[in-house]
Write an enzyme that holds these catalytic residues in place. Structure first.
Site, PDB file in Angstrom:
ATOM      1  N   GLU A  93       9.508  -3.527  10.874  1.00 27.96           N
ATOM      2  CA  GLU A  93       9.901  -2.245  10.299  1.00 27.96           C
ATOM      3  C   GLU A  93      10.354  -1.274  11.385  1.00 27.96           C
ATOM      4  O   GLU A  93       9.642  -1.033  12.358  1.00 27.96           O
ATOM      5  CB  GLU A  93       8.739  -1.623   9.520  1.00 27.96           C
ATOM      6  CG  GLU A  93       9.100  -0.315   8.850  1.00 27.96           C
ATOM      7  CD  GLU A  93       8.086   0.160   7.837  1.00 27.96           C
ATOM      8  OE1 GLU A  93       8.289   1.247   7.250  1.00 27.96           O
ATOM      9  OE2 GLU A  93       7.078  -0.545   7.611  1.00 27.96           O
ATOM     10  N   GLU A 132      -1.338  -5.282   9.119  1.00 30.76           N
ATOM     11  CA  GLU A 132      -0.477  -4.614  10.088  1.00 30.76           C
ATOM     12  C   GLU A 132      -1.009  -4.739  11.516  1.00 30.76           C
ATOM     13  O   GLU A 132      -2.217  -4.803  11.740  1.00 30.76           O
ATOM     14  CB  GLU A 132      -0.354  -3.122   9.749  1.00 30.76           C
ATOM     15  CG  GLU A 132       0.363  -2.842   8.446  1.00 30.76           C
ATOM     16  CD  GLU A 132       0.543  -1.359   8.189  1.00 30.76           C
ATOM     17  OE1 GLU A 132       1.063  -1.015   7.111  1.00 30.76           O
ATOM     18  OE2 GLU A 132       0.166  -0.535   9.053  1.00 30.76           O
ATOM     19  N   ASP A 174      -1.018  -6.301  -0.037  1.00 32.23           N
ATOM     20  CA  ASP A 174      -1.311  -5.572   1.196  1.00 32.23           C
ATOM     21  C   ASP A 174      -2.813  -5.357   1.371  1.00 32.23           C
ATOM     22  O   ASP A 174      -3.487  -4.874   0.444  1.00 32.23           O
ATOM     23  CB  ASP A 174      -0.635  -4.195   1.148  1.00 32.23           C
ATOM     24  CG  ASP A 174       0.430  -4.025   2.208  1.00 32.23           C
ATOM     25  OD1 ASP A 174       0.416  -4.760   3.209  1.00 32.23           O
ATOM     26  OD2 ASP A 174       1.292  -3.145   2.036  1.00 32.23           O
ATOM     27  N   LYS A 183      -1.039  -9.388   3.434  1.00 33.13           N
ATOM     28  CA  LYS A 183      -0.323  -8.799   4.565  1.00 33.13           C
ATOM     29  C   LYS A 183      -1.237  -7.836   5.313  1.00 33.13           C
ATOM     30  O   LYS A 183      -1.993  -7.085   4.690  1.00 33.13           O
ATOM     31  CB  LYS A 183       0.931  -8.057   4.097  1.00 33.13           C
ATOM     32  CG  LYS A 183       1.778  -7.505   5.257  1.00 33.13           C
ATOM     33  CD  LYS A 183       3.097  -6.937   4.777  1.00 33.13           C
ATOM     34  CE  LYS A 183       2.960  -5.543   4.208  1.00 33.13           C
ATOM     35  NZ  LYS A 183       2.533  -4.545   5.224  1.00 33.13           N
ATOM     36  N   ASP A 217       0.833  -1.200   0.000  1.00 36.15           N
ATOM     37  CA  ASP A 217       0.000   0.000   0.000  1.00 36.15           C
ATOM     38  C   ASP A 217       0.873   1.258   0.000  1.00 36.15           C
ATOM     39  O   ASP A 217       0.358   2.374  -0.092  1.00 36.15           O
ATOM     40  CB  ASP A 217      -1.004  -0.002   1.151  1.00 36.15           C
ATOM     41  CG  ASP A 217      -0.360  -0.071   2.522  1.00 36.15           C
ATOM     42  OD1 ASP A 217       0.884  -0.101   2.625  1.00 36.15           O
ATOM     43  OD2 ASP A 217      -1.120  -0.125   3.526  1.00 36.15           O
ATOM     44  N   SER A 218       2.189   1.068   0.034  1.00 36.74           N
ATOM     45  CA  SER A 218       3.119   2.179  -0.196  1.00 36.74           C
ATOM     46  C   SER A 218       2.894   2.807  -1.553  1.00 36.74           C
ATOM     47  O   SER A 218       3.350   3.933  -1.809  1.00 36.74           O
ATOM     48  CB  SER A 218       4.566   1.693  -0.085  1.00 36.74           C
ATOM     49  OG  SER A 218       4.772   0.525  -0.871  1.00 36.74           O
TER      50      SER A 218
END
Length: 296
Positions: free
Chosen positions: A212, A145, A114, A143, A71-72
């Site tokens: 991260e 978070e 993501d 993925k 999602d970056s």
């Protein structure tokens, strides 16, 4: 009728061609068992982000094992100030684009999609629907978070046949709650919490875990504790099971200053593929990251 994802020509297209497939010795498809075998023999896992067909194909040809459709893309492709504005529809679009590129060159990379902000927070059922969208788009794994409450969501997905990569430390979707892009896990209480959450995610069935901006010593301890969940570091030191970088960062073409944990692999290289291959080689031989330069 042949689907459009498999019928596209591999040569002679009017706007250029995709790179050739990886050399035959590298043609063994990446899978969860193969990633586990790499970890067992001490071979580092390499991961890069990609958001379109061509760069995904180049990364595979350069030897990258895992492609993260991150999602970056909200920041590097859409120009957003954070990842929070990225939608599930956008993530599926880019996942499909990446997968089509990999299919066209008979690539072997493992694709991780993501789950964007708000697509799995409401309930486990919402997470399943969102994950199914990305899996239908061609992702091999999704993925998400965070720790704590996410463990049960991970368990719910894994029990239904969806491989999951978790993400701890700096979690960009909650950057406002964290107070900015800051190193996480400093101090005894914070470190213990990260260790506990990592073990909970492994117990829930997460097969991979992105760490991260976590201090190098802490990420090493977490990696040693996790036997079936493979840590992938970004600003977390050299002792994780693998490494990931945002493609635009490692090519030196982002819109701002590179973070401390990034190295510009385009320096001295003749092509993007050469830069990606240099990244793979540096991760494999242990020269990147350098804890003195790229970690805390």
């Amino acid at each position: 009728m042949t689907s459009s994802t498999t019928s596209a020509p591999t040569t002679g297209t009017p706007y250029g061609t995709l790179p050739s497939a990886s050399p035959l010795p590298q043609r063994k498809p990446v899978s969860l068992p193969r990633l586990h075998e790499m970890r067992e023999r001490g071979e580092k896992i390499t991961m890069l982000t990609a958001y379109d067909a061509t760069f995904a194909a180049v990364a595979d040809a350069a030897g990258v094992e895992c492609i993260l459709v991150g999602d970056s893309l909200g920041m590097v492709c859409q120009g957003l100030s954070s990842t929070v504005g990225v939608t599930l529809e956008t993530m599926r679009y880019h996942t499909e684009s990446v997968v089509r590129g990999l299919q066209r060159v008979q690539a072997t990379a493992w694709v991780i999609g993501d789950l964007p902000f708000g697509s799995y927070h409401e309930s486990k059922e919402q997470a399943l629907r969102s994950a199914a969208e990305l899996m239908r788009g061609g992702a091999h794994m999704v993925k998400l978070e965070g720790g704590g409450w996410t463990a049960e969501t991970v368990r719910f997905l894994v029990e239904r046949g969806i491989p999951v990569c978790a993400h701890l430390g700096l979690t960009p979707q909650t950057v406002h709650a964290l107070g900015g892009y800051r190193v996480q896990g400093r101090g005894d209480a914070s470190a213990l919490q990260l260790k506990r959450q990592a073990l909970e995610l492994q117990d829930a069935g997460a097969a991979m875990l992105v760490l991260e901006m976590v201090p190098a010593l802490l990420s090493k301890e977490i990696t040693e504790q996790l036997k079936t969940c493979h840590t992938i570091g970004i600003g977390a030191g050299k002792d994780t099971a693998g490494q990931v970088l945002v493609m635009h960062d490692m090519l030196g073409i982002n819109l701002g200053k590179n973070p401390k944990f990034v190295r510009n692999f385009m320096d001295g290289q003749a092509s993007v593929r050469d830069a990606m291959a240099a990244y793979v080689a540096a991760v494999k031989n242990g020269s990147f990251p350098d804890n003195e330069l790229h970690a805390w």
